[in-house]
Design a protein around this motif. Structure first.
Motif, PDB file in Angstrom:
ATOM      1  N   LEU A  14       0.786  -1.370  -0.039  1.00 14.65           N
ATOM      2  CA  LEU A  14       0.099  -0.025   0.015  1.00 14.65           C
ATOM      3  C   LEU A  14       0.906   1.413   0.015  1.00 14.65           C
ATOM      4  N   SER A  15       0.339   2.349  -0.633  1.00 23.31           N
ATOM      5  CA  SER A  15       1.060   3.378  -0.988  1.00 23.31           C
ATOM      6  C   SER A  15      -0.020   4.351  -0.820  1.00 23.31           C
ATOM      7  N   VAL A  16       0.406   5.604   0.049  1.00 25.74           N
ATOM      8  CA  VAL A  16      -0.572   6.521   0.628  1.00 25.74           C
ATOM      9  C   VAL A  16       0.037   8.035   0.353  1.00 25.74           C
ATOM     10  N   LEU A  17      -0.700   8.608  -0.518  1.00 25.76           N
ATOM     11  CA  LEU A  17      -0.318  10.091  -0.651  1.00 25.76           C
ATOM     12  C   LEU A  17      -1.302  10.967  -0.043  1.00 25.76           C
ATOM     13  N   GLN A  18      -0.774  12.023   0.951  1.00 21.36           N
ATOM     14  CA  GLN A  18      -1.762  13.022   1.439  1.00 21.36           C
ATOM     15  C   GLN A  18      -1.461  14.319   0.833  1.00 21.36           C
ATOM     16  N   PHE A  19      -2.625  15.027   0.530  1.00 25.09           N
ATOM     17  CA  PHE A  19      -2.269  16.289  -0.080  1.00 25.09           C
ATOM     18  C   PHE A  19      -3.389  17.230   0.309  1.00 25.09           C
ATOM     19  N   SER A  20      -3.180  18.524  -0.146  1.00 18.33           N
ATOM     20  CA  SER A  20      -4.177  19.419   0.013  1.00 18.33           C
ATOM     21  C   SER A  20      -4.782  20.191  -1.398  1.00 18.33           C
ATOM     22  N   THR A  21      -5.980  20.599  -0.930  1.00 26.63           N
ATOM     23  CA  THR A  21      -6.337  21.293  -2.322  1.00 26.63           C
ATOM     24  C   THR A  21      -6.528  22.774  -2.070  1.00 26.63           C
ATOM     25  N   PRO A  22      -6.782  23.610  -3.060  1.00 24.69           N
ATOM     26  CA  PRO A  22      -6.634  24.974  -2.936  1.00 24.69           C
ATOM     27  C   PRO A  22      -7.561  25.777  -1.923  1.00 24.69           C
ATOM     28  N   GLU A  23      -8.997  24.821  -2.096  1.00 21.14           N
ATOM     29  CA  GLU A  23      -9.942  25.507  -0.976  1.00 21.14           C
ATOM     30  C   GLU A  23     -10.357  24.334   0.099  1.00 21.14           C
ATOM     31  N   LYS A  24      -9.978  24.782   1.441  1.00 23.99           N
ATOM     32  CA  LYS A  24     -10.166  23.841   2.369  1.00 23.99           C
ATOM     33  C   LYS A  24     -10.738  24.560   3.604  1.00 23.99           C
ATOM     34  N   ASN A  25     -11.179  23.963   4.504  1.00 21.83           N
ATOM     35  CA  ASN A  25     -12.070  24.556   5.804  1.00 21.83           C
ATOM     36  C   ASN A  25     -12.659  25.884   5.498  1.00 21.83           C
ATOM     37  N   ASN A 194      -6.170  17.528   3.337  1.00 22.07           N
ATOM     38  CA  ASN A 194      -7.554  17.447   3.295  1.00 22.07           C
ATOM     39  C   ASN A 194      -7.787  16.230   2.495  1.00 22.07           C
ATOM     40  N   GLY A 195      -6.949  15.796   1.878  1.00 24.60           N
ATOM     41  CA  GLY A 195      -7.153  14.887   0.721  1.00 24.60           C
ATOM     42  C   GLY A 195      -6.257  13.365   0.633  1.00 24.60           C
ATOM     43  N   VAL A 196      -6.644  12.481   0.208  1.00 21.56           N
ATOM     44  CA  VAL A 196      -5.606  11.351   0.206  1.00 21.56           C
ATOM     45  C   VAL A 196      -6.003  10.448  -0.881  1.00 21.56           C
ATOM     46  N   ALA A 197      -5.071   9.974  -1.504  1.00 18.99           N
ATOM     47  CA  ALA A 197      -5.046   8.951  -2.545  1.00 18.99           C
ATOM     48  C   ALA A 197      -4.302   7.456  -2.115  1.00 18.99           C
ATOM     49  N   MET A 198      -5.019   6.355  -2.384  1.00 19.17           N
ATOM     50  CA  MET A 198      -4.532   5.280  -1.917  1.00 19.17           C
ATOM     51  C   MET A 198      -3.958   4.250  -3.024  1.00 19.17           C
ATOM     52  N   PHE A 199      -2.842   3.408  -3.191  1.00 18.56           N
ATOM     53  CA  PHE A 199      -2.339   2.774  -4.268  1.00 18.56           C
ATOM     54  C   PHE A 199      -2.267   1.508  -3.786  1.00 18.56           C
ATOM     55  N   MET A 200      -2.680   0.315  -4.515  1.00 16.67           N
ATOM     56  CA  MET A 200      -2.125  -0.970  -4.299  1.00 16.67           C
ATOM     57  C   MET A 200      -1.081  -1.290  -5.230  1.00 16.67           C
ATOM     58  N   ASP A 201       0.025  -1.421  -5.099  1.00 14.88           N
ATOM     59  CA  ASP A 201       1.263  -1.741  -5.821  1.00 14.88           C
ATOM     60  C   ASP A 201       1.094  -0.393  -6.832  1.00 14.88           C
ATOM     61  N   ASN A 202       1.097  -0.455  -8.033  1.00 10.91           N
ATOM     62  CA  ASN A 202       1.111   0.618  -8.960  1.00 10.91           C
ATOM     63  C   ASN A 202      -0.370   0.887  -9.376  1.00 10.91           C
ATOM     64  N   SER A 203      -1.462   0.389  -8.922  1.00 10.63           N
ATOM     65  CA  SER A 203      -2.693   0.884  -9.267  1.00 10.63           C
ATOM     66  C   SER A 203      -3.484   1.378  -8.168  1.00 10.63           C
ATOM     67  N   PRO A 204      -4.332   2.463  -8.736  1.00  3.93           N
ATOM     68  CA  PRO A 204      -5.069   3.359  -7.680  1.00  3.93           C
ATOM     69  C   PRO A 204      -6.242   2.493  -6.929  1.00  3.93           C
ATOM     70  N   LEU A 205      -6.421   2.778  -5.685  1.00  3.89           N
ATOM     71  CA  LEU A 205      -7.505   2.088  -5.092  1.00  3.89           C
ATOM     72  C   LEU A 205      -8.639   3.338  -4.935  1.00  3.89           C
ATOM     73  N   GLY A 206      -8.410   4.402  -4.344  1.00  6.53           N
ATOM     74  CA  GLY A 206      -9.030   5.402  -4.535  1.00  6.53           C
ATOM     75  C   GLY A 206      -8.636   6.691  -3.856  1.00  6.53           C
ATOM     76  N   ILE A 207      -9.551   7.935  -4.035  1.00 11.68           N
ATOM     77  CA  ILE A 207      -9.234   8.933  -3.395  1.00 11.68           C
ATOM     78  C   ILE A 207     -10.123   9.679  -2.834  1.00 11.68           C
ATOM     79  N   ASP A 208     -10.207  10.295  -1.681  1.00 14.90           N
ATOM     80  CA  ASP A 208     -11.020  10.954  -0.792  1.00 14.90           C
ATOM     81  C   ASP A 208     -10.425  12.623  -0.595  1.00 14.90           C
ATOM     82  N   ILE A 209     -11.428  13.363  -0.752  1.00 16.78           N
ATOM     83  CA  ILE A 209     -11.220  14.934  -0.346  1.00 16.78           C
ATOM     84  C   ILE A 209     -12.057  15.477   0.465  1.00 16.78           C
TER      85      ILE A 209
END
Length: 304
Positions: A14-25, A194-209
């Protein structure tokens, strides 16, 4: 979609990328599980006889309340999972669409529902979201395919060798609570994200913002416990994913989404929805007063 990377972590496959979007809070709301814990909200059967695919939610507070697609609610006549993300207005009563994740019980064990510290895995969320999108296009409301949900529950019970006389999805988490907790500890939440993308190996599982960073922080470990159900049973394999690749693939998914047609619908509570899907992905965007409340994108392709 523009994103700013904050954290990239790998553990096992599992790989986890945490990120921000321009508009949050930009909008004040609290989570449904927190609202239940504070007695702001009650979730119960719609009547004494009940309805498998509907629950009654009463917001007795002056707060806006958010429930996530995939939230698990336990108790009452049988355990359920939310079919869609819902933003509830203050001092409101409404019915929310759910699916059963405990096929063999229809007897009351409590008057109200309680939240769990995990959500359903992405594969189950994707199947539900695809079915809800289809039913909405046909004017049938925010309902999933109950048979497909039960098939997923049965699959996870078998994979993890959990035995439940009522075919209860939550039994897997009870049996492997320590394993899941140890797995979650490998990933630290980034408080600026405020966002996360998760990957199994090199394939995306999902994104939530999420709109709010505090809601993101609350759901981050719950999201990981849901993912643990899908990855802990897999054989070890070298994980070659890099942060640059994760970032590129996340942006590519947003680019692909922009090319898709979408349908617009009223939210179950308040707000407006945009729903997207093709053969590879399915997505939901929930907005209220131009504020993004929640966005999810899930992979429909099987990841082994």
């Amino acid at each position: 979609m523009q994103i700013s990377n904050h954290s990239f972590t790998k553990h096992g496959r599992l790989s986890v990328l945490q990120f921000s979007t321009p508009e949050k809070n930009t909008f004040e709301y609290i989570s449904g599980p927190s609202a239940i814990a504070k007695n702001f909200v009650e979730v119960r059967e719609v009547s004494f006889s009940g309805s498998v695919n509907n629950l009654e939610l009463v917001n007795n507070s002056d707060k806006y309340i958010f429930f996530l697609d995939g939230d698990i609610l336990s108790g009452a006549k049988q355990n359920r999972v939310l079919n869609t993300s819902v933003l509830v207005a203050p001092n409101t009563k409404l019915n929310i669409p759910v699916s059963c994740v405990e096929q063999g019980r229809w007897r009351s064990v409590s008057s109200k529902f309680s939240p769990k510290d995990y959500i359903s895995p992405d594969s189950l969320r994707a199947i539900k979201l695809k079915a809800v999108n289809k039913n909405l296009r046909r004017g049938r409301g925010h309902f999933a395919d109950q048979g497909e949900v039960w098939e997923e529950v049965d699959k996870f019970l078998r994979i993890h060798k959990s035995i439940s006389t009522t075919m209860d999805f939550t039994k897997v988490y009870e049996d492997k609570e320590k394993d899941f907790d140890d797995f979650v500890k490998q990933f630290s939440v980034n408080n600026e994200s405020n966002g996360v993308a998760m990957f199994m190996d090199n394939s995306p599982l999902g994104i939530d913002i999420f709109n709010r960073t505090d809601i993101y922080q609350e759901y981050f470990p719950k999201r990981l416990r849901g993912i643990a159900l899908e990855v802990l049973n897999l054989k070890d394999k070298e994980n070659t994913m890099t942060e640059a690749e994760a970032n590129y693939k996340t942006l590519s998914l947003f680019d692909e989404l922009e090319k898709l047609k979408y349908t617009e619908h009223d939210g179950v509570g308040i707000g407006k929805e945009k729903r997207y899907n093709n053969d590879k992905l399915v997505a939901l965007e929930l907005k209220y007063l131009q504020n993004l409340i929640h966005f999810t994108l899930l992979n429909l392709e099987k990841v082994n």
